[in-house]
Design a protein around this motif. Sequence first.
Motif, short mmCIF file in Angstrom:
data_model
loop_
_atom_site.label_atom_id
_atom_site.label_comp_id
_atom_site.label_asym_id
_atom_site.label_seq_id
_atom_site.Cartn_x
_atom_site.Cartn_y
_atom_site.Cartn_z
N ALA A 1 0.85 -1.18 0.11
CA ALA A 1 0.06 -0.08 0.13
C ALA A 1 0.90 1.26 -0.08
N GLN A 2 1.97 1.30 0.56
CA GLN A 2 2.93 2.38 0.44
C GLN A 2 3.48 2.52 -0.58
N ILE A 3 3.97 1.69 -1.29
CA ILE A 3 4.43 1.63 -2.66
C ILE A 3 3.35 2.45 -3.47
N ASN A 4 2.24 2.15 -3.23
CA ASN A 4 1.02 2.74 -4.09
C ASN A 4 1.15 4.21 -3.96
N MET B 1 9.58 8.30 -6.79
CA MET B 1 9.52 6.93 -7.52
C MET B 1 10.76 6.10 -6.95
N GLU B 2 11.83 6.78 -6.47
CA GLU B 2 12.92 6.12 -5.93
C GLU B 2 12.49 5.49 -4.71
N HIS B 3 11.58 6.47 -3.87
CA HIS B 3 11.02 5.94 -2.58
C HIS B 3 10.29 4.78 -2.73
N ALA B 4 9.57 4.72 -3.71
CA ALA B 4 8.71 3.29 -4.26
C ALA B 4 9.65 2.18 -4.57
N MET B 5 10.54 2.56 -5.03
CA MET B 5 11.56 1.41 -5.63
C MET B 5 12.28 1.10 -4.34
N LYS B 6 12.41 1.82 -3.29
CA LYS B 6 13.24 1.22 -1.97
C LYS B 6 12.35 0.36 -1.50
N PHE B 7 11.07 0.58 -1.56
CA PHE B 7 10.03 -0.41 -0.93
C PHE B 7 9.93 -1.67 -1.66
N VAL B 8 9.91 -1.63 -2.97
CA VAL B 8 9.96 -2.57 -3.98
C VAL B 8 10.97 -3.46 -3.61
N SER C 1 13.71 -8.40 -1.28
CA SER C 1 15.06 -8.76 -0.33
C SER C 1 14.55 -9.72 0.64
N GLN C 2 13.11 -9.47 0.88
CA GLN C 2 12.50 -10.45 2.10
C GLN C 2 11.66 -11.58 1.08
N THR C 3 11.71 -11.74 0.03
CA THR C 3 11.19 -12.63 -0.91
C THR C 3 9.61 -12.77 -0.71
N ALA C 4 9.22 -11.25 -0.52
CA ALA C 4 7.91 -11.05 -0.66
C ALA C 4 7.47 -10.60 -1.80
N ARG C 5 6.03 -10.68 -2.06
CA ARG C 5 5.43 -10.49 -3.40
C ARG C 5 5.04 -8.78 -3.45
N VAL C 6 5.54 -8.24 -4.22
CA VAL C 6 4.97 -6.87 -4.81
C VAL C 6 3.87 -6.89 -5.76
#
Length: 162
Positions: free
Chosen positions: A12-15, A51-58, A63-68
């Motif tokens: 949700a934060q990425i969005n 956009m860089e902030h969004a990509m940091k979250f991505v 890195s946590q093998t979690a799904r984006v």
Amino acid sequence: MISNKMQEAINAQINAEMWSAYLYLSMSMEAADNDMKGIAHWFRKQFNEEMEHAMKFVDYLHSQTARVELKAIDAVPTKWDGCPVKMFEQTLEHEKKVTSMIHNLYEMAVKEKDYATSIMLQWFVNEQVEEEANAQEILNTLKCIGKEKTAFFLYDKELGKR
């Protein structure tokens, strides 16, 4: 390992970060349409930063093998009547909202004892202090300048140096 709840919250934060980027791109277009090249440049840089902030979250989720999970981005405002004060008032208000969202994520990470996410989020906590301070400083300066055209012209040029 990151919980599903934390994964969903970060998605949700990425969005939200992408929405922020889109908002600043819209402000950049409004400024450009009104011949405020420096302010347009400043908001374009802000778009890139969000956009860089969004990509940091991505990257963190990966890195946590979690799904984006990318979702639709809601429409953003497109008109500020060519008024930079209105743009920066909304910028400050928006950055305060983002700060609250980051704090909520941090609180969730602490409650879940998700130390890795807490550490990653500390960067965003610090970043939001800077974001709010920058928006407040620009807003204060624009309000001081008022309708003084020469001062505004010089300040617009200064913002273009970002």
